[in-house]
Write a protein that holds these residues in place. Structure first.
Motif, PDB file in Angstrom:
ATOM      1  N   ALA A  26     -24.436  41.249  16.245  1.00 32.28           N
ATOM      2  CA  ALA A  26     -24.642  40.738  14.882  1.00 32.28           C
ATOM      3  C   ALA A  26     -23.339  40.689  14.088  1.00 32.28           C
ATOM      4  CB  ALA A  26     -25.681  41.590  14.160  1.00 32.28           C
ATOM      5  N   CYS A  27     -22.465  41.666  14.284  1.00 30.24           N
ATOM      6  CA  CYS A  27     -21.209  41.690  13.525  1.00 30.24           C
ATOM      7  C   CYS A  27     -20.274  40.546  13.916  1.00 30.24           C
ATOM      8  CB  CYS A  27     -20.509  43.035  13.689  1.00 30.24           C
ATOM      9  SG  CYS A  27     -20.017  43.415  15.392  1.00 30.24           S
ATOM     10  N   ASN A  28     -20.495  39.950  15.092  1.00 30.84           N
ATOM     11  CA  ASN A  28     -19.650  38.841  15.559  1.00 30.84           C
ATOM     12  C   ASN A  28     -20.248  37.469  15.264  1.00 30.84           C
ATOM     13  OD1 ASN A  28     -17.691  40.568  16.630  1.00 30.84           O
ATOM     14  ND2 ASN A  28     -18.835  40.796  18.522  1.00 30.84           N
ATOM     15  N   TRP A  29     -21.481  37.442  14.790  1.00 29.03           N
ATOM     16  CA  TRP A  29     -22.165  36.172  14.572  1.00 29.03           C
ATOM     17  C   TRP A  29     -21.430  35.255  13.599  1.00 29.03           C
ATOM     18  CZ3 TRP A  29     -25.162  33.982  17.813  1.00 29.03           C
ATOM     19  CH2 TRP A  29     -25.915  32.866  17.437  1.00 29.03           C
ATOM     20  N   PRO A  30     -20.956  35.743  12.435  1.00 28.34           N
ATOM     21  CA  PRO A  30     -20.234  34.852  11.512  1.00 28.34           C
ATOM     22  C   PRO A  30     -18.989  34.227  12.147  1.00 28.34           C
ATOM     23  CG  PRO A  30     -20.828  36.883  10.391  1.00 28.34           C
ATOM     24  CD  PRO A  30     -21.129  37.084  11.851  1.00 28.34           C
ATOM     25  N   SER A  31     -18.306  34.988  12.982  1.00 24.20           N
ATOM     26  CA  SER A  31     -17.103  34.464  13.643  1.00 24.20           C
ATOM     27  C   SER A  31     -17.457  33.381  14.645  1.00 24.20           C
ATOM     28  CB  SER A  31     -16.346  35.601  14.336  1.00 24.20           C
ATOM     29  OG  SER A  31     -15.966  36.579  13.396  1.00 24.20           O
ATOM     30  N   LEU A  32     -18.520  33.596  15.410  1.00 23.48           N
ATOM     31  CA  LEU A  32     -18.944  32.584  16.368  1.00 23.48           C
ATOM     32  C   LEU A  32     -19.402  31.320  15.660  1.00 23.48           C
ATOM     33  CD1 LEU A  32     -19.540  31.635  19.236  1.00 23.48           C
ATOM     34  CD2 LEU A  32     -21.788  32.733  19.033  1.00 23.48           C
ATOM     35  N   GLU A  33     -20.173  31.463  14.590  1.00 26.29           N
ATOM     36  CA  GLU A  33     -20.626  30.287  13.837  1.00 26.29           C
ATOM     37  C   GLU A  33     -19.437  29.504  13.278  1.00 26.29           C
ATOM     38  OE1 GLU A  33     -24.985  31.046  12.033  1.00 26.29           O
ATOM     39  OE2 GLU A  33     -23.381  32.147  11.038  1.00 26.29           O
ATOM     40  N   ALA A  34     -18.449  30.214  12.768  1.00 30.81           N
ATOM     41  CA  ALA A  34     -17.268  29.541  12.221  1.00 30.81           C
ATOM     42  C   ALA A  34     -16.495  28.817  13.322  1.00 30.81           C
ATOM     43  CB  ALA A  34     -16.371  30.557  11.510  1.00 30.81           C
ATOM     44  N   PHE A  35     -16.335  29.471  14.468  1.00 29.90           N
ATOM     45  CA  PHE A  35     -15.629  28.847  15.592  1.00 29.90           C
ATOM     46  C   PHE A  35     -16.338  27.573  16.033  1.00 29.90           C
ATOM     47  CE2 PHE A  35     -14.692  28.482  20.189  1.00 29.90           C
ATOM     48  CZ  PHE A  35     -13.314  28.379  20.111  1.00 29.90           C
ATOM     49  N   LEU A  36     -17.654  27.634  16.147  1.00 26.06           N
ATOM     50  CA  LEU A  36     -18.418  26.450  16.549  1.00 26.06           C
ATOM     51  C   LEU A  36     -18.368  25.363  15.475  1.00 26.06           C
ATOM     52  CD1 LEU A  36     -21.513  28.192  18.186  1.00 26.06           C
ATOM     53  CD2 LEU A  36     -19.570  27.096  19.342  1.00 26.06           C
ATOM     54  N   ALA A  37     -18.325  25.762  14.205  1.00 25.44           N
ATOM     55  CA  ALA A  37     -18.238  24.778  13.119  1.00 25.44           C
ATOM     56  C   ALA A  37     -16.893  24.045  13.153  1.00 25.44           C
ATOM     57  CB  ALA A  37     -18.445  25.457  11.775  1.00 25.44           C
ATOM     58  N   CYS A  38     -15.889  24.679  13.724  1.00 26.38           N
ATOM     59  CA  CYS A  38     -14.557  24.058  13.814  1.00 26.38           C
ATOM     60  C   CYS A  38     -14.358  23.309  15.129  1.00 26.38           C
ATOM     61  CB  CYS A  38     -13.475  25.130  13.652  1.00 26.38           C
ATOM     62  SG  CYS A  38     -13.352  25.770  11.988  1.00 26.38           S
ATOM     63  N   ALA A  39     -15.427  23.060  15.837  1.00 23.60           N
ATOM     64  CA  ALA A  39     -15.330  22.411  17.153  1.00 23.60           C
ATOM     65  C   ALA A  39     -14.699  21.027  17.086  1.00 23.60           C
ATOM     66  CB  ALA A  39     -16.713  22.324  17.803  1.00 23.60           C
ATOM     67  N   THR A  40     -14.731  20.385  15.931  1.00 21.35           N
ATOM     68  CA  THR A  40     -14.119  19.056  15.802  1.00 21.35           C
ATOM     69  C   THR A  40     -12.677  19.131  15.311  1.00 21.35           C
ATOM     70  OG1 THR A  40     -14.960  18.821  13.551  1.00 21.35           O
ATOM     71  CG2 THR A  40     -16.344  17.958  15.340  1.00 21.35           C
ATOM     72  N   GLN A  41     -12.141  20.329  15.209  1.00 22.64           N
ATOM     73  CA  GLN A  41     -10.808  20.506  14.629  1.00 22.64           C
ATOM     74  C   GLN A  41      -9.729  20.855  15.656  1.00 22.64           C
ATOM     75  OE1 GLN A  41     -10.400  19.530  11.549  1.00 22.64           O
ATOM     76  NE2 GLN A  41     -12.607  19.161  11.537  1.00 22.64           N
ATOM     77  N   TRP A  42      -9.959  20.501  16.902  1.00 25.49           N
ATOM     78  CA  TRP A  42      -8.950  20.770  17.926  1.00 25.49           C
ATOM     79  C   TRP A  42      -7.808  19.764  17.814  1.00 25.49           C
ATOM     80  CZ3 TRP A  42      -8.637  25.017  20.742  1.00 25.49           C
ATOM     81  CH2 TRP A  42      -9.783  25.787  20.919  1.00 25.49           C
ATOM     82  N   ARG A  43      -6.590  20.253  17.868  1.00 21.02           N
ATOM     83  CA  ARG A  43      -5.406  19.389  17.961  1.00 21.02           C
ATOM     84  C   ARG A  43      -5.187  19.088  19.435  1.00 21.02           C
ATOM     85  NH1 ARG A  43      -1.640  19.057  13.612  1.00 21.02           N
ATOM     86  NH2 ARG A  43      -2.377  20.255  11.825  1.00 21.02           N
ATOM     87  N   THR A  44      -4.952  17.827  19.718  1.00 22.27           N
ATOM     88  CA  THR A  44      -4.742  17.417  21.104  1.00 22.27           C
ATOM     89  C   THR A  44      -3.483  16.568  21.212  1.00 22.27           C
ATOM     90  OG1 THR A  44      -6.111  15.438  20.824  1.00 22.27           O
ATOM     91  CG2 THR A  44      -7.214  17.417  21.652  1.00 22.27           C
ATOM     92  N   GLU A  45      -2.964  16.497  22.415  1.00 23.36           N
ATOM     93  CA  GLU A  45      -1.836  15.627  22.754  1.00 23.36           C
ATOM     94  C   GLU A  45      -2.218  14.883  24.022  1.00 23.36           C
ATOM     95  OE1 GLU A  45       1.119  15.168  21.175  1.00 23.36           O
ATOM     96  OE2 GLU A  45       0.616  16.609  19.600  1.00 23.36           O
ATOM     97  N   THR A  46      -1.721  13.687  24.159  1.00 22.01           N
ATOM     98  CA  THR A  46      -1.931  12.926  25.387  1.00 22.01           C
ATOM     99  C   THR A  46      -0.654  13.001  26.204  1.00 22.01           C
ATOM    100  OG1 THR A  46      -3.444  11.439  24.261  1.00 22.01           O
ATOM    101  CG2 THR A  46      -2.540  10.691  26.362  1.00 22.01           C
TER     102      THR A  46
END
Length: 101
Positions: A26-46
């Motif tokens: 339970a103490c890690n749930w907010p961190s996991l939710e935040a990480f998943l919410a940032c799933a579209t925020q990955w920086r990528t290079e080709t």
């Protein structure tokens, strides 16, 4: 994972229905939710590889866009430790995201 818990002397009741699921404290749930919410925020290079007619490209995940993630955390009023937890998850995710099939 169950074997690792057993080595520590911790027993877990696991039912066949739990196959493929991951328990999150339970103490890690907010961190996991935040990480998943940032799933579209990955920086990528080709990265372009090869030459002489055999050119291919591959997308390489560099890391999360921290500015965007921090904005999201501020919007969610997340505790300060959540960002640190996200960086740990990011570090663990990068090698998996960058595996070449």
């Amino acid at each position: 994972m169950q074997e690792q818990f057993q080595e520590l002397g911790v027993s877990l009741a696991v039912s066949p229905d739990d196959e493929g699921t991951i328990a999150v404290m339970a103490c890690n749930w907010p961190s996991l939710e935040a990480f998943l919410a940032c799933a579209t925020q990955w920086r990528t290079e080709t990265v372009v590889m090869g030459g002489a007619g055999a050119i291919s490209s591959q997308i390489v995940f560099v890391g999360l866009d921290y500015k965007s993630c921090l904005d999201l955390l501020k919007f969610r009023a997340a505790p300060p430790h959540v960002f640190d937890d996200m960086q740990v998850m990011e570090e663990a995710a990068l090698p998996i995201l960058n595996e070449v099939a």
